[in-house]
Write an enzyme that holds these catalytic residues in place. Structure first.
Site, short mmCIF file in Angstrom:
data_model
loop_
_atom_site.label_atom_id
_atom_site.label_comp_id
_atom_site.label_asym_id
_atom_site.label_seq_id
_atom_site.Cartn_x
_atom_site.Cartn_y
_atom_site.Cartn_z
N GLU A 73 7.09 20.94 30.46
CA GLU A 73 7.18 22.14 31.31
C GLU A 73 6.85 21.79 32.78
OE1 GLU A 73 7.92 25.54 30.69
OE2 GLU A 73 8.65 24.97 28.71
N CYS A 132 9.65 19.30 18.06
CA CYS A 132 9.43 20.36 19.05
C CYS A 132 10.57 20.21 20.04
CB CYS A 132 8.08 20.17 19.73
SG CYS A 132 7.86 21.24 21.18
N CYS A 192 13.07 26.79 18.68
CA CYS A 192 11.64 26.50 18.80
C CYS A 192 11.15 26.18 17.39
CB CYS A 192 10.92 27.73 19.36
SG CYS A 192 9.12 27.57 19.34
N TYR A 194 3.42 28.38 22.38
CA TYR A 194 3.34 28.95 21.04
C TYR A 194 2.58 27.99 20.10
CZ TYR A 194 6.84 32.72 21.64
OH TYR A 194 7.51 33.86 22.01
N ASP A 224 13.45 30.27 22.83
CA ASP A 224 12.32 29.32 22.77
C ASP A 224 11.17 29.90 23.58
OD1 ASP A 224 10.86 26.91 22.28
OD2 ASP A 224 11.43 26.14 24.24
N SER A 225 10.01 29.27 23.45
CA SER A 225 8.87 29.71 24.24
C SER A 225 9.02 29.32 25.71
CB SER A 225 7.59 29.10 23.68
OG SER A 225 7.71 27.70 23.64
N HIS A 240 10.81 20.69 23.03
CA HIS A 240 10.47 20.12 24.33
C HIS A 240 10.49 18.58 24.29
CE1 HIS A 240 8.97 24.15 25.22
NE2 HIS A 240 8.74 23.78 26.47
N1 DGL Z 1 9.34 24.23 22.05
C1 DGL Z 1 8.51 24.77 21.04
C2 DGL Z 1 8.71 24.09 19.69
O1 DGL Z 1 9.75 23.61 19.43
C3 DGL Z 1 7.04 24.88 21.27
C4 DGL Z 1 6.43 24.72 22.57
C5 DGL Z 1 5.19 25.59 22.65
O2 DGL Z 1 4.10 25.15 22.22
O3 DGL Z 1 5.35 26.72 23.10
O4 DGL Z 1 7.83 24.02 18.88
#
Ligand code: DGL
Length: 271
Positions: free
Chosen positions: A154, A188, A74, A43, A11-12, A190
């Site tokens: 984050e 996402c 991600c 990302y 993941d990012s 997160h």
């Molecule tokens: N966790 C990532 C996703 O599922 C993206 C978070 C980011 O913007 O880096 O899209």
């Protein structure tokens, strides 16, 4: 033996640990090698070509370490880079999170009115709408970019008034009583960290779809089908790698994922 190798998870940032935690629960014998590309996070605001390039680089790193499967934890990377990844590594089983979440939403929504909260990049790619409509052609899908949720997660600001205000800011209008979706896909990795704030802001009614469980189930099936499952009874583990600030990454992982137990020292990778 390939079966003894770890599963790579990427993941990012720390968000993909929601998927790693689901993999740990379902596949306790498996070793997980997790890479969080926090040097390049987020990302979600970057262009498709850039996300593809970062993702291929991260995959190359994990593959060089030796993995038997790659889980792209991600959604943004899944939306922009899954096809390129599969083309670049035709012999490696690769799983993304979008298909798993889309299938779950198509199955669980009663009304067929489905909202997807995701990063800007994932929304712009239309990947969720396409995947949901494949499984449920009459569905009405709306995709809502919620970029600041990533920063909240984050930062560890996952609950409390700031998180709730932010959820209301992005989602309250969509979930106003008339014609509200009955299902919200957390598009996402997160976003499941904000579940408490989401519930307080949009209520208990909508079904929340978290792709993590669904992708862990797919990973299990793929391992079994490919004869790649780790020997039952083996105690699996989790190794963490970050592309920047490993101490900060370890603190975040400890704070946000108590279920992972003691977080191992985080290795720094220069990608
Ligand atoms: N966790 C990532 C996703 O599922 C993206 C978070 C980011 O913007 O880096 O899209």
């Amino acid at each position: 033996m390939a079966a003894d190798l770890p599963i790579g998870v990427f993941d990012s940032g720390v968000g993909g640990l929601t998927v790693a935690a689901a993999l740990r629960r379902r596949l306790p014998s498996e070793e997980l090698l997790y890479l969080g590309d926090i040097a390049r996070l987020p990302y979600g605001t970057k262009s498709p070509g850039t996300v593809e390039r970062y993702t291929l680089k991260a995959a190359d790193f994990l593959i060089a370490r030796g993995i038997k499967m790659l889980v792209v934890a991600c959604n943004t990377a899944s939306a922009h880079a899954l096809t390129a990844l599969m083309r670049a590594h035709p012999h490696l089983p690769v799983l993304g999170v979008i298909e798993a979440g889309a299938q779950a939403a198509a199955r669980l929504s009663r009304s067929g009115t489905i909202a997807v909260a995701a990063t800007e990049g994932t929304c712009r790619s239309d990947a969720f709408a396409r995947a949901i409509l494949t499984h449920r052609p009459e569905a009405k899908v709306s995709q809502i970019p919620c970029p600041l949720f990533v920063a909240l997660a984050e930062e560890g600001l996952t609950d409390g008034p700031i998180a709730e205000d932010m959820v209301r800011h992005y989602l309250a209008a969509k979930f106003a009583p008339s014609n509200a979706p009955d299902c919200l896909v957390l598009g996402c990795t997160h976003f499941p960290l904000l579940t408490g704030a989401l519930r307080r802001a949009i209520g208990d009614g909508p079904i929340l779809v978290d792709c993590a469980e669904a992708v862990a189930e797919q990973a299990e099936q793929l391992l079994i089908a490919g004869g790649l499952a780790a020997p039952a009874g083996r105690a699996g583990g989790l190794s963490l790698i970050a592309t920047d600030a490993p101490d900060r990454f370890a603190r975040m992982a400890t704070r946000l994922f108590p279920a992972l137990g003691e977080v191992p020292a985080v290795e720094l990778a220069n990608l």
